[in-house]
Write a protein that holds these residues in place. Structure first.
Motif, PDB file in Angstrom:
ATOM      1  N   LYS A 266       0.858  -1.238   0.053  1.00  0.00           N
ATOM      2  CA  LYS A 266       0.065  -0.002  -0.086  1.00  0.00           C
ATOM      3  C   LYS A 266       0.691   1.360   0.055  1.00  0.00           C
ATOM      4  CE  LYS A 266      -4.420  -1.508   2.174  1.00  0.00           C
ATOM      5  NZ  LYS A 266      -5.057  -1.265   3.404  1.00  0.00           N
TER       6      LYS A 266
ATOM      7  N   CYS B 171       2.250   2.045  -3.236  1.00  0.00           N
ATOM      8  CA  CYS B 171       1.533   2.274  -4.386  1.00  0.00           C
ATOM      9  C   CYS B 171       0.517   3.519  -3.923  1.00  0.00           C
ATOM     10  CB  CYS B 171       0.503   1.102  -4.648  1.00  0.00           C
ATOM     11  SG  CYS B 171       1.231  -0.476  -5.396  1.00  0.00           S
TER      12      CYS B 171
ATOM     13  N   ASP C  37      -1.472   3.898  -1.499  1.00  0.00           N
ATOM     14  CA  ASP C  37      -2.829   3.277  -1.387  1.00  0.00           C
ATOM     15  C   ASP C  37      -3.814   3.111  -2.542  1.00  0.00           C
ATOM     16  OD1 ASP C  37      -2.770   2.751   1.375  1.00  0.00           O
ATOM     17  OD2 ASP C  37      -3.077   4.811   1.997  1.00  0.00           O
ATOM     18  N   LYS C  38      -3.119   3.392  -3.745  1.00  0.00           N
ATOM     19  CA  LYS C  38      -3.899   3.041  -4.971  1.00  0.00           C
ATOM     20  C   LYS C  38      -3.851   1.725  -5.482  1.00  0.00           C
ATOM     21  CE  LYS C  38      -3.210   7.911  -6.500  1.00  0.00           C
ATOM     22  NZ  LYS C  38      -2.572   8.905  -7.499  1.00  0.00           N
TER      23      LYS C  38
ATOM     24  N   GLU D 277      -6.338  -2.199  -4.963  1.00  0.00           N
ATOM     25  CA  GLU D 277      -7.503  -3.190  -4.293  1.00  0.00           C
ATOM     26  C   GLU D 277      -6.802  -4.037  -3.456  1.00  0.00           C
ATOM     27  OE1 GLU D 277     -10.481  -2.650  -7.955  1.00  0.00           O
ATOM     28  OE2 GLU D 277      -9.586  -4.641  -7.707  1.00  0.00           O
TER      29      GLU D 277
ATOM     30  N   GLU E  89      -3.016   5.511 -11.770  1.00  0.00           N
ATOM     31  CA  GLU E  89      -4.404   4.741 -11.483  1.00  0.00           C
ATOM     32  C   GLU E  89      -4.597   3.737 -10.426  1.00  0.00           C
ATOM     33  OE1 GLU E  89      -5.988   4.101 -15.487  1.00  0.00           O
ATOM     34  OE2 GLU E  89      -4.086   4.547 -16.422  1.00  0.00           O
ATOM     35  N   LYS E  90      -5.630   3.495  -9.882  1.00  0.00           N
ATOM     36  CA  LYS E  90      -5.828   2.274  -8.892  1.00  0.00           C
ATOM     37  C   LYS E  90      -5.499   0.896  -9.658  1.00  0.00           C
ATOM     38  CE  LYS E  90      -8.536   1.355  -5.028  1.00  0.00           C
ATOM     39  NZ  LYS E  90      -9.545   1.785  -3.963  1.00  0.00           N
TER      40      LYS E  90
ATOM     41  N   THR F 282      -5.825  -3.077  -9.878  1.00  0.00           N
ATOM     42  CA  THR F 282      -6.874  -3.986  -9.739  1.00  0.00           C
ATOM     43  C   THR F 282      -6.208  -5.310  -9.675  1.00  0.00           C
ATOM     44  OG1 THR F 282      -7.150  -4.292 -12.290  1.00  0.00           O
ATOM     45  CG2 THR F 282      -8.733  -2.423 -10.871  1.00  0.00           C
TER      46      THR F 282
END
Length: 320
Positions: A146, A149, A151-152, A154, A186-187, A189
């Motif tokens: 996290k 990243c 926090d971005k 899943e 971007e998040k 996935t």
């Protein structure tokens, strides 16, 4: 001391004469070495890192040198061993000069050793602080991922990445470098991880076992073939045999709360192992282990070729 406590310990400024790094995560070991080297002023003058199995006399001599413009000097031996020949050939180290040094160490020098679990390290622990650099638990890895990243990412993506990399932080970092270069802002996935990350051998063997438990030969052959591209079929059959032995132990020791420790897996991985053991049951698992043991012997004794053995393994497990 756990790896996670090392940073706070070093900030306290009270150092042991010797630290022993032990564990199976090379990234944590390298990170710990970097932390030690950072506590000295002018590291290029006051830190020495022996990458090979250096002669013990050279290590002791390096420890006896006084620091220059710094309170401390750090000497690191990454591959010190008393069971292998020293760097550039010659006799093996005995460990005695280092143990003698540690009885009366230079107060301005810090020795850092990476353990190979030999008898020498058992003796050296009497003079040292041990740093546990074993693979981090899932919650600790989740925090690390996290953070990288921002926090971005899943939760499902984190779990998938940890499984693919078998909790190995070096591999997690490598895969994150790749994923973050693809999606820097971007998040991330689960699909991103599935598309971009490379599955490790340990995860693939779990995946193979799952296909066999669900009697899916086509997918089982696909997973086997992807594994056999990376390693020899003889080694692969041995790895599958070891995994099925763990499944058998899980099936016959259901009520042992410490079983995951005895099998050398964390609680998270044990849930998957336990689930697959239930799909087969103890009787079938015993038959499979006996078959794999015989197959391993047949290959090594030349009674069957590797390709035929691989085909038989999959077919026999599905039909057991």
């Amino acid at each position: 001391m756990k790896y996670n406590a090392l940073s706070s310990h070093l900030k306290g400024g009270k150092y042991a004469p010797c630290y022993i790094l032990q564990g199976d995560d090379r990234w944590l070991i390298n990170s710990a070495v970097d932390m030690f080297c950072s506590i000295v002023s002018t590291p290029e003058l006051n830190s020495v890192v022996f990458q090979e199995n250096e002669r013990e006399d050279n290590i002791v001599n390096a420890l006896k040198i006084l620091p220059w413009g710094s309170d401390y000097r750090v000497v690191v031996a990454m591959e010190f061993s008393t069971t292998k020949p020293v760097n550039n050939g010659g006799a093996k180290n005995t460990g005695k000069p280092i143990l003698e040094y540690l009885k009366d160490p230079n107060p301005s020098s810090i020795l850092v050793l990476v353990s190979d679990e030999s008898d020498f390290f058992s003796k050296a622990k009497a003079y040292a602080q041990v740093i546990d650099c074993s693979k981090l638990e899932n919650l600790e890895l989740e925090k690390f991922i996290k953070s990288r990243c921002q926090d971005k990412i899943e939760k499902a993506a984190i779990d998938t990445l940890i499984n693919y990399c078998s909790r190995d932080l070096s591999r997690i970092n490598t895969e994150l470098d790749k994923i973050l270069s693809y999606k820097p802002n971007e998040k991330i996935t689960r699909q991103d991880v599935e598309d971009l990350a490379v599955k490790g051998e340990e995860y693939k063997i779990y995946e193979l076992t799952n296909c066999l438990a669900e009697k899916n030969p086509d997918q089982a052959f696909r997973v086997w073939n992807s594994l056999s591209h990376e390693t020899d079929d003889v080694y692969l059959i041995g790895s599958v045999y070891l995994y099925f032995r763990k499944l058998l132990y899980a099936a016959v020791n259901k009520n042992d709360p410490e079983l995951y420790k005895k099998l050398g897996v964390n609680q998270y991985a044990f849930k998957y192992l336990e689930a697959n053991s239930k799909k087969f049951g103890a009787v079938k698992l015993k038959k499979i282990c006996d078959m794999l043991h015989l197959m391993d012997y047949s290959i090594k004794s030349g009674k069957i070729d590797k390709k035929t053995a691989a085909d038989k393994v999959i077919i026999n497990i599905i039909n057991v």
